[in-house]
Design a protein around this motif. Structure first.
Motif, short mmCIF file in Angstrom:
data_model
loop_
_atom_site.label_atom_id
_atom_site.label_comp_id
_atom_site.label_asym_id
_atom_site.label_seq_id
_atom_site.Cartn_x
_atom_site.Cartn_y
_atom_site.Cartn_z
N ILE A 272 0.67 -1.14 -0.01
CA ILE A 272 -0.05 0.02 -0.02
C ILE A 272 0.91 1.26 -0.07
N VAL A 273 1.99 1.13 0.54
CA VAL A 273 2.97 2.35 0.50
C VAL A 273 3.43 2.57 -0.85
N ARG A 274 3.77 1.45 -1.45
CA ARG A 274 4.25 1.59 -3.16
C ARG A 274 3.39 2.35 -3.76
N ALA A 275 1.88 1.98 -3.47
CA ALA A 275 0.66 2.55 -4.41
C ALA A 275 0.61 4.07 -3.78
N GLN A 276 1.02 4.34 -2.53
CA GLN A 276 0.81 5.78 -2.01
C GLN A 276 1.79 6.57 -2.75
N LYS A 277 3.15 6.08 -2.74
CA LYS A 277 4.10 6.74 -3.57
C LYS A 277 3.91 7.01 -4.88
N LYS A 278 2.91 6.19 -5.56
CA LYS A 278 2.38 6.52 -6.99
C LYS A 278 1.32 7.44 -7.06
N GLY A 279 0.86 8.01 -5.73
CA GLY A 279 -0.28 8.87 -5.93
C GLY A 279 -1.60 8.17 -5.88
N VAL A 280 -1.78 6.74 -5.56
CA VAL A 280 -3.08 5.89 -5.75
C VAL A 280 -3.70 5.89 -4.49
N LEU A 281 -5.23 5.96 -4.45
CA LEU A 281 -6.09 5.99 -3.38
C LEU A 281 -6.39 4.56 -3.14
N PHE A 282 -6.40 3.98 -1.87
CA PHE A 282 -6.67 2.62 -1.42
C PHE A 282 -8.12 2.65 -0.71
N VAL A 283 -9.08 2.42 -1.13
CA VAL A 283 -10.31 2.38 -0.58
C VAL A 283 -10.78 0.95 -0.06
N TYR A 311 4.06 2.15 13.49
CA TYR A 311 3.94 2.30 12.00
C TYR A 311 2.65 3.50 11.95
N GLU A 312 3.07 4.33 11.32
CA GLU A 312 2.30 5.68 11.20
C GLU A 312 0.96 5.34 10.37
N GLY A 313 -0.21 5.98 10.24
CA GLY A 313 -1.25 5.82 9.41
C GLY A 313 -0.81 6.20 8.05
N LEU A 314 -1.47 5.69 7.14
CA LEU A 314 -1.37 5.86 5.58
C LEU A 314 -2.21 6.88 5.19
N ASP A 315 -2.01 7.94 4.68
CA ASP A 315 -2.84 8.88 4.26
C ASP A 315 -3.46 8.50 2.97
N ASN A 316 -3.15 7.70 2.24
CA ASN A 316 -3.90 7.31 0.94
C ASN A 316 -4.80 6.25 1.35
N VAL A 317 -5.13 5.89 2.38
CA VAL A 317 -6.21 4.66 2.80
C VAL A 317 -7.17 5.40 3.13
N HIS A 374 -19.06 2.07 -3.47
CA HIS A 374 -19.84 3.43 -4.04
C HIS A 374 -18.78 4.59 -3.81
N VAL A 375 -17.91 4.32 -2.77
CA VAL A 375 -16.73 5.36 -2.36
C VAL A 375 -15.79 5.54 -3.35
#
Length: 431
Positions: A272-283, A311-317, A374-375
């Motif tokens: 999910i961090v790798r997705a975060q670094k690519k600007g991806v939203l994880f719903v 571990y810090e919370g991931l802001d793209n989740v 939906h989200v």
């Protein structure tokens, strides 16, 4: 030096050492206790340049990329995990956790899409925003890409569609991955054999204004199928990682995740961090176990301590809880008061949701699984309306533009506020 100060300092250091001083054996016990896993299978990440599976008695080793491997062991699982965690060449090792869908089918009548009206979708559709230009991946049981109400909105990998059958034309490691991939057998066919992923896909992007079936949040969209959950609705950490990495590497901006379980996994968080670094939203679905805690992977939005490490919370989740037809909390839905307060959780309709399934059929399901698409669809629509937004901005916009509901944290607990998705507000505010 003051003796009392020295005594207090020693006591403090002793307490700290005790708090963080879990033995490797205790850490492994925690891993094995926190959730279901595939017996005799582990996921290991090595430091760069080290030799994988060295001194490990394995039946097979599968490369998951990023110097991460899934190993099927011959020997004792706990003993092997302890051995690996003592190796300085190993960044982490953990069980191959198992995950499951978060829906419960029911026999409700299929006479209306109440959820679309509740989130004010018709007004949003009047703005001409339909969802094109943003790729959304449904990480689930696959997708029924032949369904009459889905086929026009299923992603097409043109390099493979126009290439040679049986050849990996785009060189991404998957042969003929025209509509997505299968992380169970590592093939290019994400065909659904369970219906759960197809149901989620229909809520995101059932073809709109075509005179048949249902209408998704996005009328005109590209949905990628990434299958790691099997016909029984369950799948492994190994498959989840493969799906996330595939979706991100092939251009998905929104990942819809209606599954959970397994407890905290460093490997899954890394993906999910790798997705975060690519600007991806994880719903991600909040979970269906009734309680006031988020399941994983939704809970990665919150800071957590695992085996003595924070571990810090991931802001793209973005975690998604389920609301009912009266805007109350669906009886089964998990939630987090803290996540609601911090803007890391949103609510969306999740009871008696009608959508596409196998064949050319439709069915109504309940679950945070049904709330999540939906989200995910709303994020896709917002992003298509304003491509300049970041993943974090899309997340904040969805939450802040929602309708404020008052929920109760159980019959004994205090009330708290949660934002329920309002699609029209979100689209308007995205300009």
């Amino acid at each position: 030096m003051n003796k009392l100060f020295v005594f207090a300092l020693v006591a403090l250091l002793t307490v700290c050492a005790w708090a963080d001083g879990l033995s490797i054996s205790q850490k492994v016990d925690n891993m094995l206790f926190q959730g279901r896993y595939a017996n005799g299978e582990i996921v290991v990440k090595y430091v760069e340049g080290s030799f994988a599976a060295q001194n490990v008695d394995t039946r097979s080793v599968k490369n998951l990329g990023n110097n991460t491997f899934c190993m099927k062991l011959r020997g004792d699982m706990k003993k092997t995990l302890v051995q690996l965690l003592q190796d300085p060449n190993v960044k982490y090792a953990e069980p191959n956790y198992l995950y499951k869908t978060m829906a419960t089918p029911n026999d409700a009548k299929f006479n209306q899409l109440w959820g679309m009206k509740k989130i004010n979708a018709p007004a949003a559709w009047d703005t001409k925003s339909k969802g094109k230009g943003v790729l959304v991946a449904v990480i689930d049981t696959g997708i029924n890409y032949k369904h009459e109400d889905l086929k026009d909105n299923v992603w097409v990998n043109e390099a493979e569609a126009n290439g040679k059958p049986g050849v990996d034309d785009d060189g991404n490691g998957y042969v003929d991955d025209i509509h997505g991939m299968n992380g169970i057998n590592q093939s290019g066919d994400p065909a659904d054999d369970q219906s759960h992923g197809s149901h989620c896909s229909g809520t995101i992007g059932g073809t709109g204004n075509n005179g048949i079936g249902v209408t998704g949040v996005c009328w005109d969209v590209d949905i990628m199928g990434c299958k790691f959950l099997g016909a029984d609705g369950s799948g492994s950490l190994e498959g989840a990682i493969l799906c996330i990495d595939y979706a991100v590497e092939n251009g998905a901006k929104v990942l819809s995740n209606s599954w959970g379980g397994g407890g905290f996994s460093v490997a899954l968080r890394d993906a999910i961090v790798r997705a975060q670094k690519k600007g991806v939203l994880f719903v991600a679905a909040a979970g269906n176990s009734y309680n006031g805690e988020l399941s994983y992977p939704a809970n990665y939005c919150m800071a957590t301590t695992h085996n003595g490490q924070t571990y810090e919370g991931l802001d793209n989740v973005l975690a998604v809880a389920a609301s009912d037809q009266n805007d109350g909390k669906a009886s089964f839905s998990q939630y987090s008061v803290d996540a609601a307060k911090s803007g890391d959780m949103i609510a969306a309709p999740g009871t008696s949701i009608l959508s596409t399934v196998l064949g050319n059929d439709y069915a109504s399901y309940d679950g945070t699984s049904m709330a999540t698409p939906h989200v995910a669809g709303a994020a896709t629509l917002v992003w298509s309306n304003n491509p300049s937004l970041s993943a974090v901005e899309v997340k904040k916009l969805l939450v802040n533009s929602g309708d404020t509901l008052e929920w109760s944290s159980g019959w004994w607990g205090p009330k708290f506020n949660v934002q329920r998705l309002n699609l029209n507000n979100a689209v308007k505010q995205s300009k």
